[in-house]
Design a protein around this motif. Structure first.
Motif, PDB file in Angstrom:
ATOM      1  N   PHE A 107      60.166  27.936  47.311  1.00  0.00           N
ATOM      2  CA  PHE A 107      58.759  28.344  47.308  1.00  0.00           C
ATOM      3  C   PHE A 107      58.616  29.685  46.595  1.00  0.00           C
ATOM      4  O   PHE A 107      59.396  30.592  46.834  1.00  0.00           O
ATOM      5  N   TRP A 108      57.598  29.791  45.750  1.00  0.00           N
ATOM      6  CA  TRP A 108      57.225  31.079  45.169  1.00  0.00           C
ATOM      7  C   TRP A 108      55.795  31.381  45.568  1.00  0.00           C
ATOM      8  O   TRP A 108      54.885  30.602  45.285  1.00  0.00           O
ATOM      9  N   PHE A 109      55.606  32.494  46.269  1.00  0.00           N
ATOM     10  CA  PHE A 109      54.255  32.931  46.627  1.00  0.00           C
ATOM     11  C   PHE A 109      53.848  34.012  45.637  1.00  0.00           C
ATOM     12  O   PHE A 109      54.424  35.093  45.654  1.00  0.00           O
ATOM     13  N   ASP A 110      52.889  33.709  44.784  1.00  0.00           N
ATOM     14  CA  ASP A 110      52.498  34.647  43.716  1.00  0.00           C
ATOM     15  C   ASP A 110      53.715  35.106  42.913  1.00  0.00           C
ATOM     16  O   ASP A 110      53.823  36.265  42.525  1.00  0.00           O
ATOM     17  N   GLY A 111      54.675  34.203  42.712  1.00  0.00           N
ATOM     18  CA  GLY A 111      55.839  34.515  41.889  1.00  0.00           C
ATOM     19  C   GLY A 111      57.020  35.078  42.650  1.00  0.00           C
ATOM     20  O   GLY A 111      58.114  35.182  42.109  1.00  0.00           O
ATOM     21  N   GLU A 112      56.822  35.465  43.914  1.00  0.00           N
ATOM     22  CA  GLU A 112      57.921  35.993  44.735  1.00  0.00           C
ATOM     23  C   GLU A 112      58.607  34.842  45.453  1.00  0.00           C
ATOM     24  O   GLU A 112      57.956  34.087  46.176  1.00  0.00           O
ATOM     25  N   ILE A 113      59.930  34.729  45.277  1.00  0.00           N
ATOM     26  CA  ILE A 113      60.626  33.599  45.916  1.00  0.00           C
ATOM     27  C   ILE A 113      60.793  33.831  47.413  1.00  0.00           C
ATOM     28  O   ILE A 113      61.024  34.956  47.866  1.00  0.00           O
ATOM     29  N   LEU A 114      60.611  32.745  48.169  1.00  0.00           N
ATOM     30  CA  LEU A 114      60.857  32.751  49.604  1.00  0.00           C
ATOM     31  C   LEU A 114      62.292  32.279  49.775  1.00  0.00           C
ATOM     32  O   LEU A 114      62.606  31.128  49.509  1.00  0.00           O
ATOM     33  N   HIS A 125      53.840  31.761  56.940  1.00  0.00           N
ATOM     34  CA  HIS A 125      52.704  32.657  57.217  1.00  0.00           C
ATOM     35  C   HIS A 125      53.041  34.105  56.873  1.00  0.00           C
ATOM     36  O   HIS A 125      52.223  34.824  56.305  1.00  0.00           O
ATOM     37  N   ARG A 126      54.268  34.518  57.206  1.00  0.00           N
ATOM     38  CA  ARG A 126      54.690  35.896  56.878  1.00  0.00           C
ATOM     39  C   ARG A 126      54.687  36.114  55.367  1.00  0.00           C
ATOM     40  O   ARG A 126      54.246  37.153  54.878  1.00  0.00           O
ATOM     41  N   GLN A 127      55.179  35.104  54.632  1.00  0.00           N
ATOM     42  CA  GLN A 127      55.232  35.226  53.172  1.00  0.00           C
ATOM     43  C   GLN A 127      53.821  35.280  52.571  1.00  0.00           C
ATOM     44  O   GLN A 127      53.574  36.010  51.618  1.00  0.00           O
ATOM     45  N   GLU A 132      49.574  38.530  50.096  1.00  0.00           N
ATOM     46  CA  GLU A 132      48.209  39.086  50.130  1.00  0.00           C
ATOM     47  C   GLU A 132      48.251  40.608  50.107  1.00  0.00           C
ATOM     48  O   GLU A 132      47.441  41.256  49.446  1.00  0.00           O
ATOM     49  N   GLY A 133      49.234  41.165  50.827  1.00  0.00           N
ATOM     50  CA  GLY A 133      49.354  42.620  50.905  1.00  0.00           C
ATOM     51  C   GLY A 133      49.790  43.255  49.598  1.00  0.00           C
ATOM     52  O   GLY A 133      49.402  44.380  49.288  1.00  0.00           O
TER      53      GLY A 133
END
Length: 306
Positions: A107-114, A125-127, A132-133
């Protein structure tokens, strides 16, 4: 006297019904959907039908996305090897984040890998909160989609951006729910969600720098960028297969950076679900409402005559 009054009431019903249906029908034929926002987090997932771990995660993804409303847009990138939903879009997007093949699921959230294996709901949810932060600014995005005899016209407009240097607009066309055959479901999952079907990206600094893929189901136009002092609009046309139900499609538009691996960031993202809050829903609501109003008028008249 009573039969005359009844005839008059019936005529009134007919006139009101006609006046209600005609303008609403015109609206439904327009087949236009739109939404605006930009603060959504883009969650890209690399997945595959041969992946056993994905079978533990993918089935509860719709619950995760729906419970978070427009905070997150998930796009499922299926492996282009031994997966009927795989396309070259997967390798193209994954190459933004890594040189090699990623583990499935990733998973990448806004490009950041989980990092690490199968995430549970609280990790996801934490990711999401973390993404968002760390989003410093949200580009304002509007998406409008119009259907016209097998063609979908998609207009994506950006405004209120913090930066345009080294950025691009990326458009995903996703199918909300895809059912595959038993023989293809290697990991036992038949129904898949948020499956990426077509994709178009264009650089805002160099319009010749673009990439798109529509596969067998979609034929994508070249795309057209137009600029004003406060807004940039990308227009594309997707002609698609008659087997596809437009109401099963969604569009995800992203304003994001271009450049080195590890340095990718999302500046704004937005999802438009086709078939929601369109002209159709007006017909669905207004006609029963009109009938109820008329019936209550008639019963009131009948009571007052007694």
């Amino acid at each position: 006297g009573d039969s005359m009054a009844l005839m008059r009431d019936l005529l009134l019903v007919a006139v009101i019904s006609l006046s209600l249906t005609n303008p609403i029908k015109a609206q439904a034929h327009e087949n236009t959907w739109s939404t605006e926002g930009g603060y959504t987090v883009l969650a890209e997932q690399y997945t595959a039908v041969w992946c056993e771990v994905c079978a533990e995660v993918d089935p509860w993804m719709p619950e995760f996305t729906q419970s978070n409303g427009n905070r997150v847009a998930r796009v499922a990138l299926h492996d282009d090897f031994d997966d009927p939903m795989g396309t070259p879009i997967t390798d193209h997007r994954v190459s933004r984040y890594t040189n090699g093949s990623p583990a499935a699921p990733s998973f990448w959230f806004d490009g950041e890998i989980l990092a690490g294996g199968a995430p549970d709901r609280s990790t996801m949810h934490r990711q999401l909160l973390s993404a968002e932060g760390s989003r410093s600014d949200d580009t304002r995005i509007e998406i409008e989609a119009t259907f016209d005899s097998g063609n979908m016209h998609i207009e994506t407009s950006l405004s209120e951006w913090s930066s345009l240097e080294q950025t691009q607009i990326s458009i995903f066309i996703i199918e909300d729910s895809v059912v595959i055959e038993e023989a293809e479901a290697i990991n036992g999952v038949y129904r898949h969600h948020d499956v990426v079907r077509a994709y178009h990206e264009v650089s805002l600094n160099d319009e010749d720098n673009k990439w798109s893929y529509g596969g067998d189901s979609f034929l994508l136009s070249e795309g057209n960028l137009s600029y004003s002092s406060s807004e940039i609009t990308l227009s594309i046309v997707a002609s698609f297969d008659s087997d596809l139900d437009p109401d099963e499609l969604s569009i995800v538009a992203v304003h994001e950076t271009i450049g080195e691996l590890e340095a990718h960031s999302t500046l704004g993202a937005l999802k438009l679900e086709i078939g929601e809050e369109s002209g159709h829903s007006l017909i669905g609501l207004s006609l029963p409402l009109a009938v109820m109003v008329i019936l209550s008028m008639l019963s009131f008249k009948a009571r007052s005559r007694r």
